[in-house]
Scaffold this active site. Structure first.
Site, PDB file in Angstrom:
ATOM      1  N   ASP A 234       0.874  -1.164   0.000  1.00 58.95           N
ATOM      2  CA  ASP A 234       0.000   0.000   0.000  1.00 58.95           C
ATOM      3  C   ASP A 234       0.922   1.228   0.000  1.00 58.95           C
ATOM      4  O   ASP A 234       2.116   1.143   0.297  1.00 58.95           O
ATOM      5  CB  ASP A 234      -0.954  -0.003   1.196  1.00 58.95           C
TER       6      ASP A 234
HETATM    7  C1  BGC Z   1      -5.035   3.202  -0.142  1.00 57.46           C
HETATM    8  C2  BGC Z   1      -5.061   2.229  -1.310  1.00 57.46           C
HETATM    9  C3  BGC Z   1      -4.873   2.991  -2.602  1.00 57.46           C
HETATM   10  C4  BGC Z   1      -3.567   3.743  -2.524  1.00 57.46           C
HETATM   11  C5  BGC Z   1      -3.248   4.527  -3.770  1.00 57.46           C
HETATM   12  C6  BGC Z   1      -3.835   4.110  -0.175  1.00 57.46           C
HETATM   13  O1  BGC Z   1      -4.016   5.160   0.726  1.00 57.46           O
HETATM   14  O2  BGC Z   1      -5.085   2.493   1.074  1.00 57.46           O
HETATM   15  O3  BGC Z   1      -6.280   1.526  -1.312  1.00 57.46           O
HETATM   16  O4  BGC Z   1      -4.924   2.124  -3.694  1.00 57.46           O
HETATM   17  O5  BGC Z   1      -3.615   4.641  -1.438  1.00 57.46           O
HETATM   18  O6  BGC Z   1      -4.080   5.638  -3.888  1.00 57.46           O
END
Ligand code: BGC
Length: 718
Positions: A234
């Site tokens: 993530d």
């Molecule tokens: C989220 C993800 C997301 C990523 C990119 C993170 O804050 O938890 O689900 O895909 O950001 O935006």
């Protein structure tokens, strides 16, 4: 290389790539075009094109938050789950993949498949359900849709990432059996459906960072399930290069630390002031650059591990045709997509309709075409697109409830009743301001106008809602601001009252006894008004059933601080298997509306079920049940099958094992056949793994976990 299937193309690239080039293939970099959420530069020398990852899971968010490029805004994932229809899930996956490709993107960062454990969860709207079998079916179908259009699906966030409070620091303390039976099945289904990637989570599991979790990533996901693709962190989640690489993380995103990425804003936002639990700390991220190179140099991370990481990324690219012959490098490959097509718009509306759950109806619905209606609600002037955070999608077009009602019947009166309830936003966290902004001061002239409109009308349709966002859980399950008061006052006005709830999960409905109908429409996306009028006026059936139990907040198993949000950095999943209806059934706790519940405009009678392949359980067992529509209008029923195991001491009373959403004509009968999911009779045993105990199982068939109509016994011999 773990004996993986690696093609000649990938093998020869591994031979030709230098170590520096390999290191560049496992770490994100800034996107020169600025359209993707995550970008991996290719290797032009060897004709390896770049890889572009873009956010989902409710549509495509290309172009970043500041300059978003429009795309179809589908309903919240919880609404997709409420359809109980994997075919719709597959179609949405395929549509998102086509939209991603139209924006030059290769991987969709979705579906979101974490189990809904905590009713206040800020991202429940991005997830599917409280039920592993339902979540697995829908997750697998979305993945099939995405991969089937030659884009990479990225089910997220692996795993036990079921709360936003302290999401970046909390350790989910959860035993293996509970992981296997509740939290892992949707990921397993996504992998079996061909997901090219899996995103790890921010949280820790039993004390170990999700990115570093050798047991869950290496042993379970890769070895046991045979996952061939890449795991991706993530955003900014990584803390240590060697632990992550050795634990099984293959690709780091976005490839820099928070400070490097946001430092250019010169102290704005103040990175050190950001809630360290809800957002990654300033120095998180950016470890697969120099740190990983050093760790490899010093032998802390074996060189073969780097090759495996690269092979996994390349395999997923090859799978969707990015390493084809001739390989595109400077030009985008020929990967045609489509944005905002008639089909995609119609699909967004169909899912919103089919995901709408009619919780109550005393007969006021469907509305007569010429009904004298007052449409009331603080947000009826816009479509309710979604919650806050990375899943936000900007649609090309949207249809608000106000427009849809007024176009249909110009005599409809529209009153807001309250000032608009502002959506919660992830970026409020950057300002240290996480509070919902809801007007709540004293007298409210708008409310008086709404009540007066309700008094004049025959039926008041009141649209209310919550506001949820990634990065923060809801404080409670009440509707924000004075919306409960608005509903009560309208209901007291004398006419009939229909309440429509736009929420990201369960809400409390204290005015339940006062109103005539309640519909849960979730966050319906761009087609909001169109879907709402279609359902309320009865052009369409409310096809949805609850993917989560609705109950007063104190009745959920997580209403204990140790369990949620946790103490001393640990959230103890002590309720074990007893999440959602598993808890309500076992504890005899009071649910307002049980899992699987939803009314139809038609009425159904259930006949005797039979087992289709003999009366012994095993793979391939199916249940067939005659279901008759005894109403004088066509209807849609979601037939549900639950299995009650012989012993109940450590097993849930019943568990969903199969379902089918079927349309049945007025007065017609259909034999509905449902395959029972492979694990329907099993439990996870610490020593034996998946185990089927002998004994008499009861297969229950009905309308919801709380409305079972008929049963058939299954004997399993020792
Ligand atoms: C989220 C993800 C997301 C990523 C990119 C993170 O804050 O938890 O689900 O895909 O950001 O935006």
């Amino acid at each position: 290389m773990d004996g993986r299937r690696t093609s000649e193309t990938v093998e020869s690239l591994l031979d030709d790539l230098t170590r520096e080039e390999k290191l560049d293939l496992v770490r994100g970099a800034p996107d020169p075009e600025g359209t993707s959420t995550g970008y991996l530069p290719g290797v032009p020398r060897l004709d390896v094109p770049p890889l572009r990852l873009v956010d989902g899971p409710m549509g495509i968010r290309a172009g970043g938050f500041e300059d978003p490029l429009a795309a179809t805004a589908f309903p919240a994932s919880i609404s997709l789950a409420a359809t109980f229809d994997p075919e719709l899930a597959r179609e949405q996956g395929a549509a998102m993949a086509r939209e991603a490709k139209a924006r030059g993107q290769d991987a969709v960062l979705g579906p979101g498949v974490n189990l809904i454990r905590v009713p206040q969860g800020g991202r429940n709207f991005e997830y599917l359900s409280e039920e592993p079998t339902l979540s697995a079916a829908q997750a697998g179908a979305v993945v099939r849709g995405i991969q089937g259009e030659d884009a990479i699906a990225t089910p997220k966030h692996y795993v036990a990432n079921s709360q936003e409070t302290d999401r970046v620091t909390v350790s989910s303390e959860v035993d293996e059996r509970t992981l296997r039976e509740l939290y892992l099945p949707a990921f397993r289904a996504a992998v079996d459906a061909g997901a090219g990637s899996v995103m790890t989570a921010y949280n820790r599991i039993n004390g170990i960072d999700a990115n570093d979790h050798a047991h869950l990533i290496r042993d379970v996901l890769k070895e046991e399930w045979g996952f061939q693709g890449y795991t991706v962190s993530d955003w900014f989640a990584t803390r240590d290069a060697a632990s992550a690489a050795n634990g099984g993380l293959d690709l780091e995103m976005p490839g820099t630390s928070v400070r490097e990425a946001f430092g250019e804003y010169e102290g704005e936002p103040d990175l050190d002031a950001i809630d360290p639990g809800g957002m990654p700390g300033p120095d998180q991220g950016g470890v697969f650059g120099a740190d990983l190179a050093v760790a490899i140099e010093e032998g802390e991370v074996p060189l073969e591990r780097l090759d495996d990481m690269v092979a996994r990324v390349l395999r997923a690219m090859e799978e969707i045709g990015l390493l084809g012959d001739p390989r595109p490098t400077t030009e985008r490959p020929d990967r045609e997509g489509a944005i905002d097509t008639d089909d995609h718009r119609a699909l967004a509306e169909r899912i919103a309709v089919r995901g709408t759950v009619l919780l109550e109806n005393d007969g006021v619905l469907p509305l007569a075409d010429d009904a004298d209606v007052a449409l009331i609600g603080p947000n009826v002037d816009g479509a309710t697109l979604g919650g806050g955070g990375s899943s936000a999608v900007t649609p090309v077009r949207e249809r608000s409830p106000a427009t849809a009602f007024s176009d249909r019947e110009p005599s409809v009166t529209v009153e807001e009743g309250l000032p608009p309830v502002e959506g919660a936003d992830l970026f409020d966290l950057f300002d240290g301001d996480g509070e919902e902004e809801v007007e709540s001061d004293g007298r409210e002239p708008k409310m008086d106008d709404a009540v007066a409109a309700a008094e004049r009308a025959e039926v008041a349709v009141v649209v209310v809602g919550d506001t949820t966002t990634e990065g923060r859980d809801r404080e409670d399950l009440r509707l924000p601001g004075r919306q409960d008061e608005l509903v009560s006052r309208v209901a007291d006005a004398g006419g009939r009252t229909v309440v429509v709830v736009n929420s990201g999960g369960p809400v409390e409905v204290p005015w339940r006894e006062k109103v005539d109908a309640i519909a849960a429409a979730w966050y319906p996306g761009q087609a909001d008004g169109a879907a709402l009028t279609a359902v309320l006026y009865g052009d369409e059936e409310p096809g949805g059933r609850l993917p989560v139990t609705f109950a007063p907040e104190g009745e959920y198993p997580t209403s204990d601080e140790r369990r949620y949000p946790g103490v001393d950095g640990e959230a103890h999943y002590e309720e074990g298997l007893f999440v959602g209806y598993r808890h309500f059934d076992a504890a005899d706790a009071e649910a307002t509306y049980p899992f699987g519940h939803g009314e139809s405009y038609a009425e159904f009678a259930y006949g005797e079920p039979e087992l289709v392949e003999g009366d012994r359980a095993g793979p391939g067992v199916a249940v067939r049940v005659p279901v008759e529509n005894v109403a004088d209008r066509p209807g849609r029923e979601v037939v549900q099958v639950y299995v009650r195991p012989p012993r109940n001491d450590d097993r849930p009373v019943r568990e969903l094992a199969g379902f089918a959403s079927v349309e049945i004509g007025a007065g017609e009968e259909r034999a509905v056949e449902m395959g029972l999911e492979g694990r329907a009779f099993s439990r996870w045993d610490g020593e034996e793994g998946w185990t089927v105990d002998p004994g008499t199982y009861t297969v229950e068939v009905g309308r919801s976990s709380g409305d079972l109509r008929t049963t058939v016994a299954v004997e399993i011999e020792p």
